[in-house]
Design an enzyme around this catalytic site. Structure first.
Site, mmCIF file in Angstrom:
data_model
loop_
_atom_site.group_PDB
_atom_site.id
_atom_site.type_symbol
_atom_site.label_atom_id
_atom_site.label_comp_id
_atom_site.label_asym_id
_atom_site.label_seq_id
_atom_site.Cartn_x
_atom_site.Cartn_y
_atom_site.Cartn_z
ATOM 1 N N GLU A 1 -11.968 -25.761 -16.059
ATOM 2 C CA GLU A 1 -11.128 -26.475 -15.096
ATOM 3 C C GLU A 1 -11.121 -27.961 -15.376
ATOM 4 O O GLU A 1 -10.085 -28.636 -15.239
ATOM 5 C CB GLU A 1 -11.626 -26.206 -13.674
ATOM 6 C CG GLU A 1 -10.700 -26.710 -12.562
ATOM 7 C CD GLU A 1 -10.969 -28.141 -12.123
ATOM 8 O OE1 GLU A 1 -10.189 -28.662 -11.306
ATOM 9 O OE2 GLU A 1 -11.957 -28.751 -12.596
ATOM 10 N N ASP B 1 -17.485 -24.710 -14.922
ATOM 11 C CA ASP B 1 -17.778 -25.794 -15.870
ATOM 12 C C ASP B 1 -18.003 -27.112 -15.147
ATOM 13 O O ASP B 1 -17.600 -27.293 -13.996
ATOM 14 C CB ASP B 1 -16.652 -25.938 -16.892
ATOM 15 C CG ASP B 1 -15.335 -26.399 -16.273
ATOM 16 O OD1 ASP B 1 -14.968 -25.866 -15.206
ATOM 17 O OD2 ASP B 1 -14.671 -27.283 -16.852
#
Length: 402
Positions: free
Chosen positions: A171, A80
């Site tokens: 994350e 991400d």
């Protein structure tokens, strides 16, 4: 073999921004698009047990070379990108940096003032964007480097122990290891490849918390507001003014902690302020949280009503205490860097990584450089030569583990 450059230029075109407000895992389904592409590549390399878990994390195993009995390590990066800047329609390009100002577009530039050390990259190739989005080197550079290192190990028949490849989701919003079971992974230790300039090895990170301030005001027509109206937006501003003005990200570095206002909205009747709170020292983080509660109590006493509510939530802790008993992990990384002509540099992370949570879950996991800089913003860039060296460092780590 496909280079880290080629992989990276492809990976950053995937729109993988996470979103802390959806309440789902992964927080955005679009992260799985890159995950599925990575699974296909891992399967093509003939890794074993390639799969995606319920949280969108991609996992695979590179079996140990024949006759090699060594600790099992994990190589970890996240798919991400941060919601701080747009990660949609990223248009990467390569430029050879010739010094001075590097214009990304009419309004966005890279300069030495913005990025101290930029001039040290004169003559090198930088990967940048058109200045309208972030790049995604955090952490697709790490993904590309791990993939390229794994392929190199296979193609060149490098002797290595068993390696778990793990690409996580979310994350950037603190949920990067949701769904991972450390005992099930069966790793002795790991490395996140999620840092910055070449040479960095990091095993200290912030203790982190988030805070949401909610203010409920009293609305009334302004013509008859005297002694009746309580403006929620004004009360929120008063709260913020009580926090130390110099303890913010833009005025701190090194081990200095901060309060960071990340989002605000407000009207007469309701206002919301969202913060992140950071400090390397756990006691100092707790003191910062106490300041929030004391400020809220002061505002409530001032108005004589329970106008203000603070919701605090811990996110992750400083992994230092979990890494230091395992110096061999750091020694392997330092040796791998020196083997490739890089002098290691240890710096505190002014943020966090998946490794912070994993370390407290029983998987000691320091952080390695990626060659990316100025993460989370439109000025983000990656240094191609550094990325290529990091591929060799990751490969060397797998060789050196014994």
């Amino acid at each position: 073999m496909e280079s880290a450059k080629s992989r990276f230029l492809r990976y950053v075109t995937y729109y993988t921004t996470s979103d802390e407000f959806t309440g789902t895992s992964p927080s955005t389904e679009r992260q799985k698009d890159l995950g599925r592409a990575l699974m296909q590549e891992l399967e093509a390399l003939k890794l074993e047990d390639v799969h995606m878990d319920d949280c969108g994390n991609v996992l695979a195993t590179l079996p140990a070379s024949e006759g090699v009995d060594a600790p099992v390590i994990a190589l970890i990066a996240h798919m991400d990108t941060a919601p701080d800047a747009s990660g949609e329609n990223v248009k990467p390009r390569l430029v050879r940096y010739e010094g001075g100002e590097l214009k990304l577009n009419d309004t966005v530039s890279l300069t030495e003032a913005l990025c101290p050390g930029l001039e040290s990259h004169v003559g090198e190739e930088l990967i940048v964007t058109d200045g309208t989005t972030l790049l995604g080197a955090d952490d697709k550079a790490g993904v590309a480097e791990i993939m390229a290192a794994v392929e190199t190990m296979i193609e060149k028949n490098v002797k290595h122990g068993e390696v778990r490849v793990i690409f996580t989701t979310d994350e950037e919003i603190g949920n990067g290891v949701d769904g991972l079971d450390v005992q099930e992974l069966g790793c002795d230790y790991g490395y996140t490849v999620d840092g910055g300039p070449l040479g960095e090895i990091e095993f200290e990170n912030f203790n982190a918390a988030s805070a949401v301030l909610t203010v409920h005001g009293v609305g009334v027509h302004p013509g008859s507001a005297k002694n009746v109206m309580i403006n929620a937006a004004t009360a929120a501003m008063a709260f913020h003014a009580m926090l130390p003005e110099d303890e913010v990200p833009e005025k701190t570095d090194g081990y200095e902690g901060f309060f960071h206002l990340t989002e605000m909205s407000g009207s007469v009747t309701e206002a919301t302020l969202r913060y992140i709170i950071r400090d390397h020292d756990r006691d100092l983080l707790e003191a910062r949280k106490d300041k929030f509660n004391l400020a809220a109590e002061f505002i409530n006493r001032k108005y004589g009503l329970e106008l203000v509510k603070v919701t605090l939530k811990d996110a992750y802790s400083n992994m230092k205490e979990m890494i230091l008993p395992h110096q061999e992990i750091l020694d392997v990384a330092r040796t791998a860097m020196r083997k490739n002509g890089v002098e290691p540099v240890t710096t505190p992370i002014r943020g966090g990584t998946d490794g912070a949570r994993l370390s407290f879950m029983g998987l000691p996991c320091p952080n390695l450089c990626t060659g990316g800089e100025l993460a989370h913003g439109r000025n983000e860039f990656a240094v191609l030569e550094e990325m290529e060296t990091i591929v060799e460092i990751v490969k060397s780590i797998a060789e050196l583990v014994e």
